[in-house]
Every structure is written in C-alpha cells, then in structure tokens.
Scaffold this active site. Structure first.
Site, PDB file in Angstrom:
ATOM      1  N   ASP A   1      52.312  35.781  -1.000  1.00  0.00           N
ATOM      2  CA  ASP A   1      52.872  34.726  -0.021  1.00  0.00           C
ATOM      3  C   ASP A   1      54.321  34.906   0.209  1.00  0.00           C
ATOM      4  OD1 ASP A   1      50.612  33.413  -1.922  1.00  0.00           O
ATOM      5  OD2 ASP A   1      52.057  33.144  -3.338  1.00  0.00           O
TER       6      ASP A   1
ATOM      7  N   SER B   1      56.421  29.478  -5.866  1.00  0.00           N
ATOM      8  CA  SER B   1      57.256  30.746  -6.731  1.00  0.00           C
ATOM      9  C   SER B   1      57.251  31.624  -5.701  1.00  0.00           C
ATOM     10  CB  SER B   1      56.415  31.072  -7.639  1.00  0.00           C
ATOM     11  OG  SER B   1      56.702  29.955  -8.619  1.00  0.00           O
TER      12      SER B   1
END
Length: 349
Positions: free
Chosen positions: A168, A124
């Site tokens: 991330d 994501s």
C-alpha cells in the site's frame, strides 16, 4: 512558513495480496500488482499560534472528527515519545520525522481520507504517505518515492505496531499500475506497468468497485493470516498459488487478455479463502454469489478481507446489468472510480 498540502491516492489490489506479508516474503519473496484510483488521503500542515504562546501543536482528523493538542513542554512530546491515541498515525509520523531531522516549531496538521479505515483500499497507508510527504516538504527534508514509502512502513508497522504488508505504501508513493517485488533481503522493487490507453480503458470498463458496507472490524484477519504463513502448509501452498497467479496476471494485463484475468481472479478468490477462514465474512460471500449471478465473471476482495470493498470483473455488455442489480441491494454501494497514473502530490500554498 507557507502552508503545505499533500494528497496520496488509494489503491485497488489486483493480484498477489498476502505475499507482501513479512512471514511470506522473508522466506519465499513476494509479488503484488495494484493500481491507484481517484480517491485520496489529504494532509494540510500550517504554522500554528495559540493564546500568544507558540508552544502548542494541533493534530486533527476531519473524517474521524477527532482533534488532539500537544504542548511542547509535556514530557512525552518533548522526549519524542510515541502515542497510542486514535490519532497515533498523525502524531507518530510527526514525531518520527522531526526527531531525526529538524528543530520543531508549532504546527497544525489536518487530514482527511475519502475511504474509511478497513476499507481494503490502503487508506491508512495512503494517509501516512501524505503525512510523510507534507511534513518532509514543510521542513525541507529531501525524500524520493522509496524514502517516503519506507518511512510510512516504519511508522505503521514498527512504531504504531499495525499489522499488514507493504504494497500500500509503495502504491501511494509511486502511483499508477505497479508490479511490486518484495525481495527476501527486505528490499522492495517497484516495476511500473506502462499500459497503453486502450488497456487502461478496458480495465475500467470491465471493473466495478463495490463497497460491501461492512468495514473490517479489527486487525485480527491480517494477524491470523500472517501467523498461518509461518508453519501452516495449506496456507503456504495457497499463497504460492496466489503468487503464481499474480505473475500470470501481470502478463495477461500487459497483453490485454481480459478473459485470462477473469480466470486468475477466480483462482485468487479460492486460494484466499484457504489462507484464513475469516477472510470472507457472510457479507462478502453473499456479495460474491450475488455478483456472479448478475453479470460478474469474477470477484475478489480488495485488501486483507473481513469486509470493505470488493473488485468485481465483468464484460462490457453486462456492466450495466451488474451495476443495476447491485443498486437494488439494501446494503452496499457501487463506487465510481478511475485509475490514475500519479502517486503522492505535495505543494505549497
């Protein structure tokens, strides 16, 4: 206006996961270590014309099989309201960037991600990094890697209200092996680890990426872990040990001490289980036990837990044995990969 493409690499979490959650880093400071792999999130942005009226914007996710059309004259769109639809990452990234910088014109934004949501590979966040980079290039918004990562964090954590850490986004923006420091004052410092080719090759030989076949069903694993980090002494102490293991992992990686890396992975697994009872689903526990009985020297979750991918560590002589055994399982699959050194790429066509 030419079509713009972007691709951002997914990451393999190696050490320190959980210390990048705000309740922890805000009080103690966090450190994480990860490496990007040759799986990607892609974005394409192009001019769009529909039925002779240049008033429509199209947002499409190829892998999810969903498309939404927005009319410029709809109240929510013209007022830059944020969406809570299945494509909120696409729509809200566009709304966030365009309301700050430019005069909008109709576009079609199409995305594709090579791993499913909840995979534990930061899919994501890589998607949002690709979106930020493509939209920035399309409209001429100057941004460096830190700007891209911080914009992605703003969209995911504050606008879309998705729980999680912040490793991330920086991994996807910068690429390669990175030791990332989450400072107590909110700043993030990315320290690239310039591994020689021998060390990177040995990491690939010693690592097997395995998809358990059960992606994380919801975000409660992350939310529960974050809540536990506020005042649960057992969880906080376990996370301190995860942080210590990450610091030692960095040293071991730089010196090529793969035996020590295996030990640190096992330490991480034990401490991670102490942070949240839902981190390890029955599928993950079964995979962990099976892998260690068939050639793995260590195993860990990649991501928040609850499902997705596992990182299995082995020795050169046992790599074939481990992969062969894993292929005999009815569920799950071995995922071939290579580590990559580049972060998000963007170009015009």
């Amino acid at each position: 206006m030419k079509t713009v493409f972007a691709k951002a690499p997914l990451r393999m979490a190696l050490a320190g996961g959980g210390t990048d959650l705000e309740p922890y880093w805000k009080k103690y400071g966090g450190v994480v270590l990860n490496g990007t792999i040759d799986q990607y999130a892609y974005c394409k942005i192009e001019p769009y014309e529909c039925c002779r009226r240049d008033t429509h914007w199209v947002f499409k996710s190829v892998d999810l099989g969903i498309e939404e059309v927005k009319d410029f004259y709809s109240k929510d769109f013209v007022e830059y309201a944020y969406s809570d639809s299945p494509l909120k990452l696409l729509i809200n990234t566009y709304q966030y960037l365009t309301h700050k910088f430019i005069k909008r014109e109709p576009v079609k934004i199409t995305t594709y991600v090579e791993a499913p949501p909840g995979s534990g590979l930061g899919s994501s966040s890589a998607l949002v990094v690709a979106l930020v980079s493509a939209i920035g290039e399309y409209y001429g918004i100057p941004m460096g890697e830190y700007d891209i990562a911080n914009s992605a964090i703003e969209v995911e954590r504050n606008i879309c209200d998705l729980p999680g850490g912040k490793q991330d986004q920086f991994a996807a923006a910068f690429g390669g092996f990175n030791y990332i420091e989450c400072l107590k004052d909110g700043r993030t410092v990315v320290n690239p680890l310039r591994l020689n080719y021998k060390t990177q090759n040995m990491m690939e030989l010693n690592t097997v990426l395995y998809y358990v076949g059960q992606p994380r069903k919801d975000s409660r694993v992350i939310e529960t872990t974050a809540k536990n980090l506020v005042n649960n002494d057992k969880v906080i102490k376990a996370t301190h040990k995860i942080k210590e293991a990450c610091i030692e992992y960095k040293r071991s990686l730089l010196t090529g001490d793969f035996g020590r890396i295996s030990e640190l992975m096992n330490t991480y697994w034990k401490m991670k289980l102490d942070t949240n009872e839902n981190v390890a689903s029955p599928e993950l526990i079964d995979t962990y036990d099976y892998a260690l009985c068939n050639g793995a020297t260590a195993a860990k979750i990649s991501g928040a837990g609850g499902g997705g991918h596992m990182v299995l560590f082995t020795e050169y002589e046992k790599r074939h044995q481990l992969i062969t055994a894993l292929k005999k399982r009815k569920q799950g699959r071995v995922v071939p990969f290579k580590f990559v050194k580049h972060g998000v790429d963007v170009w015009r066509q």
